[in-house]
Every structure is written in C-alpha cells, then in structure tokens.
Design an enzyme around this catalytic site. Structure first.
Site, short mmCIF file in Angstrom:
data_model
loop_
_atom_site.label_atom_id
_atom_site.label_comp_id
_atom_site.label_asym_id
_atom_site.label_seq_id
_atom_site.Cartn_x
_atom_site.Cartn_y
_atom_site.Cartn_z
N HIS A 129 55.28 -62.30 123.42
CA HIS A 129 54.39 -62.37 122.27
C HIS A 129 54.15 -63.79 121.76
O HIS A 129 53.17 -64.03 121.06
CB HIS A 129 54.92 -61.48 121.14
CG HIS A 129 54.84 -60.03 121.47
ND1 HIS A 129 55.69 -59.10 120.96
CD2 HIS A 129 53.99 -59.35 122.28
CE1 HIS A 129 55.38 -57.91 121.44
NE2 HIS A 129 54.36 -58.03 122.24
N SER A 142 59.73 -60.94 122.67
CA SER A 142 59.33 -62.06 121.80
C SER A 142 58.75 -63.21 122.61
O SER A 142 57.79 -63.86 122.19
CB SER A 142 60.54 -62.57 121.01
OG SER A 142 61.13 -61.54 120.28
#
Lengths: 395, 395
Positions: A70, A67
C-alpha cells in the site's frame, strides 16, 4: 549495500494541515494525504555503526507486508494508499530476522540477560516505542505517543544489514533445534505478523477457552496466523472464510478446521451449520471490509446460541460499521479494536509457540531476491494467491 | 387485593411469525409487534399460596420503570412501544421490595443460609432465570433461554402482595440500621435499577481503577445510579451529560462531579476541557439515542489522550451505530453491550454499597399510591423532570 527504498513527493492534498508531530517535507502520520508518485528503487546506502544499546544484524529473511504494497500502490491522483506514519525516502522491509554481527556493550539479550552474542539469531519488533511516554510507561507500547516504525519512517530490512536497538529484538535461537539452520529464518520473519494476530485474538480478544469455536474472516497473513494460534489455544472449530482457494488450502494446513468460500456460500449460514447452531466465541475481522462482513458477523452472534462473543477488528479500513447495539446487549457480546504487536508477552509467546511446533511457514508461498521486490509489490496489488512473499537473498 | 394491571389485544402486525417460544394469544418476545390498544386498570386479584420454595411478601415500595411507561405508550397504529418479552393481561411493577409474610419450608434466605424469617426485608430480581438452560448453568442468568419477567410476563408488584420464589430474593435488612424503618424500603425498590447500572459499568464494562475519569450519557435512573457506583469505585471526574436541569441537579447529589447540558454545550469539547484533554476510561450510553451521541463518543476517544476506553451500551434502541473501527484500533478501545441485573454478585454488591452509605434515594422524586400509577405512566411519556416515581401506598 543495496537497499530497496521508496521515494515519493511531499505534495499535501488540499486541506491537509501539518499535525503537531509531523515534520514538513519529511514525516507525517497521515501518509495517503501527503505522499504522491511513489517510486521504488534499488539504492546503495552505507550501513552505520551501532551505538552502545544497538546491534548490527545480517538480515536473513524479510517478508513483504500489505503495508509495503500500500505504500507503493497509488490512487487515481497518484497518492499512496497507505494512510499511516511514513517518512520518505526510506528503505522498506519490517518483517525480518537476522544474525548478530556486532553488538554494543549495553545491547542486552532478553534470552540470557547478558550482552547479545555474535551469531545469535534474532527477530525484531517494527514499532520503535519510545519507553518515555505515558502509554509506554503504562505498558501499552503499541500506542506509544512518539512512535517510529522500521521500514516506514526509519530505514528497514530490504537490505543486507540493519542496525536495531536491542530493546526491539527477541532471540529466535529456540527455532534452530526444531527447524534447522535455514528454515529458522523463514519462521523468524513471520514472528512479527504472527504477533499482530496474537495481539488481536489473545491480548485484545481475550483468547478462548479450549473447546470453543472461532471464526476468522480473511486469510491474509494475520488471518492465517490467527488460525494457527487459536488451534494452538485449543479451539474446537476454527472456521475460516476466504475467497482465494490457495489461501484456504494453506490455512487448512496450519490450523483452520473448516473453510468457507464467501463467493459461493453464505458465511453465517455455514458457521451456524458447522457449529450446529452454536455460533462462536471469537470472530476476527481480517478482511478490511468490515461493513461488508458485518451482517454475517451479527447473524452469527444473534442466531447462534453462544453468548459472550468477542469481535476483534484488526484489519484497517476507512469505513463505518453499521453496529446494532441490541446484538451486543442481548447476546452479551463486545467489539474490540487491535493494533500492533509489541508488549504484554506477545513476541516471546509467539516465539515459544513456534519453537514448540506451531509451524506457520506454509504461509510463505514464494522466496525472492531484493531485485524481485518491486515487481512483487506490483503483483500483490491484485493477486491474492500468494500469501507471504519473503526476501531471502540480499546481495 | 387491588392491582394495577395492563390489558392489550393480541393483534400481530403483518409479517409477524410466532417464535418458537411464543404462545399464541398470550406471550411473545417481541411485544411491540403484537400487542395493541393497551389499557391500564385497577383490577382485584386473589393472591395465591406460596409453594415450598416461595415467599409471600407484603410489598413496601415499587418504582415505575421506563419499561412500564413503554408498555402503556402506543404508536400511531395503537401498538405498544415496548419491544420485549410480554404476556398480557399482567399486573405491572418490577422494581420492588417488601416484608416476608409467609415463607415456604425450602425458601432459603441467602443472608443466613436458613429459611426466610417472617418480617425479613427483601428485594427481588425481576428476571426469573430458569437455572436449567446453558446460559444459567454457565453463570449468565441475564441471558436465560427460558426467561420470565416479573411485571412483564408474570404478575408484578403494583399490588399489596406478591409471591416470589426465594431464588430471586435478597435481604435488605442491612439497610435498616443506616436508613431506618421507612427509608429502607425506598432504597430497597432502587436495588433493581441500580443493579442494571452496576451490571453495565462494573460487570460488563470492567469498572475503573480509582482515579480514572468516566462519562455518563443520560441521567435516567440507570445513568444516575451509574454516577453513584463509579464515584464509589473511586472515579476522578464523573461527567454527566443530561438535558434536564432537575436530573442534572439530582445526579450531582449522588455522585456526578461535573454536568453538561447537551442542548447548550458540545459534549466532547466539555469532556476534553474538564479532563484537560485526557478523556475517559469508561463511557456509558444511557440515552437510547446511540447514533446521536456517537460522534461525541468517538471524539472523546480519538482526541482524548487516554487509551483503553470502554463504551458500554445499556439503553435499548432500535438503531444503527456508525462505528469507525479505526477509533477502536488506534485508541485501544472497545464497545460492550449490557443487559439485565442478575448474577455475578451484582445484587449483593449493590446492597452492600447502599448499606455502607451509597444513598441513591434522591433519585426518587415522587411517592404515589396505586391509583396514581396510570396518570404517572402517561406523564412520564413526555416529562423528564421526574426521575423515579415510586408507589408506596398499596391499599
């Protein structure tokens, strides 16, 4: 103190409508539709005083999650990849543990039932469930309707200190005896991703009975941790499919019994061969490419003699799975989605497993300082050889 | 005795390969790829003597199932619609009950633990599970590896008499007191389709807690029976979507609390409206058109506030469901396939429910004689107004 913080511009894509819980210019549940031109900077911030139920921690280790990668990775128009709950600017870092420096009077240690002791080693959930909404009251904090997330919408742990409500903390003092005063922190930072895997294969997937076979697709940290958990649960064959040779090797060291390279071997053929045509009780989709792996998933269920397979979808993907209902009917199978790591005994059970020998630390392939976070976030966008890169120096 | 028997030509489609359990010219697991030019005839057959564990029954009622319709319905090339296990010629009829005429010495009545009494009312499973293979030994007879099926591969009950092994029989004597000596047979013939619904929503779907909402898509016999079962299980709203007005009316009389006509109303909007935005705990796909209904299924799960929904796929369909894994993850939902009616207490529980007031007999919309079976099989290919047509005259 120095922090690694992410900045981005609030610049909604055409057609974006502010959701009922979104806050204009500040917070959204749909990050990739709003945030543009992400920048990661080292920023000095003051640490605040803990309230009565809160704890000030000295952060000891904090892993980099997909995460995090990203949130910094951007598409051709400059929008971030990460699709979920985000509020920027925000200090990143949510896979962390630390040592208690100051505890509020009502900051209870779940291990003792009393106020948290100075020096206690603790790890933290990242999902700040509210305890007031219906899913929280029903016992499903992973689906809290007023969720905040540490390192996504609340300042995280790429910093020397962090303040966290005791509600989200779990003691890792039981690690100290087996792993010592240094390695305990590495393992403490892995409790969160290991709990994501545990939630997927045990809480949501229903686990296995000892002696059953399992298939794990993808050896990111969640897939790798699933190998360790299912081996611990008594699996017979723990079969991992993963294209990276270094990840396959790491997974073999923590629980996988067989590995497949999907670039050179057909996964369904290999699973049916390894299991002598039997198939698997549990299949974990941890690749993020569900429509790519689905034909193999269905062949394992359809051609394997084992009925009652559960497929757990844990990797997030904006994709459509071409599901054949007949496969679920004839083979008595089911498909389950999994999200999160909180509730239902998951954190304490993971801590117990690690305390009693489930050493998932080979997942950590590199230890870095705060200054190396930004280049690591870039490297991890393309490099699959490292599994978990963990910050251990916070000065 | 007179029987309604189906004849067809063994004429495999190009590319068909005899499976390892298929018998050339006689039996296949893939009916629609083999059998051509089906004919239904009244044929005289001798009834055989029952063996030591078998029972000779006088058949009292036998319903027409969608499978019967699809064994006689043919595509443009003359191949039958029904895709499953079949061996022709075969007397059709598998939703039946009757009265014991002769019982072998080892034909045990599960109600008493002793030899079946002459005159005992019994209904029958249609799935002749072998009791020897691994799924049978594991307690999953619906997935028997050596299955035969009464009325598909073994002579069925569109006949005055049938011989059945006691293993598959269940007493319906408890119906007699509440429903009397005539109606008990109608209900006896409904135990099998009601057990298919029970297996789907209770055994495989996990049932509900009293007060939860459910959605049933399609009011064929299985969908209609599911309404009755879930109302009995204490559901709050039992919401049925069904295009036929007569079927909607019937379903309201046996358990549905709300009905939707999907020709005029959007199903997801209606469900969210009826449940005040809450959604449903359990959704039954009983239409056979899963990819058509799926957008509504996902909207109910995604937009409804209820987490933990289970979607049960019970209708058979050669189709691909465009499943969005995110919906299962974020809403803590799952998809389950269901097949069959045997095992795990299903037949006796359905019999207990009916004995204590769950009257599903409004499902039977027409009673016929053996001679009317063939025209009824034709009519049911296009007519959705009748729900269950049942043979009650066997001379």
């Amino acid at each position: 103190m120095r922090t690694v913080s992410l900045y981005a511009d609030w610049d909604p894509k055409p057609g974006f409508v502010l959701g009922k819980k979104d806050i204009d210019q500040r917070l959204t549940y749909l990050g990739s539709r709003v945030w543009r031109h992400p920048k990661v900077k080292i920023v000095n911030k003051e640490v605040r005083e803990p309230g009565p139920t809160e704890v000030l921690l000295e952060v000891k280790a904090c892993g980099i999650c997909g995460s995090d990668v990203h949130m910094y990775q951007k598409d051709k128009d400059g929008y971030i990849f990460y699709p979920g709950l985000t509020a920027f600017p925000c200090t990143l870092g949510h896979e962390f543990c630390g040592s208690v420096l100051v505890a509020g009077d009502k900051a209870i240690n779940k291990r003792t039932g009393r106020k948290l002791e100075v020096g206690e080693g603790v790890c933290s959930e990242e999902m700040m469930w509210c305890s007031y909404c219906r899913p929280c009251a029903d016992g499903f904090p992973n689906h809290c309707e007023s969720l905040q997330e540490i390192g996504f919408s609340i300042d995280g742990a790429y910093a020397k200190h962090i303040v966290v409500d005791a509600r989200y903390l779990w003691s890792i003092e039981d690690f100290r005896k087996l792993y010592g005063d240094e390695k305990m922190w590495l393992l403490g930072s892995l409790v969160e991703p290991t709990s994501v895997a545990y939630t997927a294969v045990i809480t949501r997937g229903g686990g296995i009975q000892p002696g059953e076979n399992v298939v794990i697709l993808g050896a990111g940290p969640v897939g790798a941790a699933a190998c360790a958990i299912l081996k611990r649960a008594g699996a017979n064959a723990v079969i991992l499919s993963e294209p990276s040779a270094s990840r396959r090797k790491m997974a073999l060291s923590i629980g996988a019994t067989h590995v497949i390279d999907p670039k050179t071997d057909n996964v369904a053929d290999a699973v049916l061969d390894i299991t002598h045509g039997h198939g698997a009780k549990l299949i974990l989709e941890a690749t993020g490419l569900p429509s790519v792996v689905w034909p193999d998933v269905e062949r394992i269920i359809w051609e394997g003699r084992a009925i009652n397979a559960t497929v757990v979808v844990v990797a997030r993907a904006d994709d459509r799975i071409p599901l054949n209902g007949e496969v679920l009917q004839v083979r008595r199978a089911n498909v389950v989605g999994s999200q999160g790591h909180s509730g239902q005994g998951v954190f304490p059970n993971v801590i117990s497993c690690i305390s009693s020998g489930m050493d998932v630390s080979p997942m950590i392939t590199k230890k870095i300082s705060l200054d190396e976070v930004e280049p690591s976030l870039v490297k991890l966008q393309t490099d699959r050889d490292d599994v978990k890169i963990t910050v251990t120096k916070f000065d």
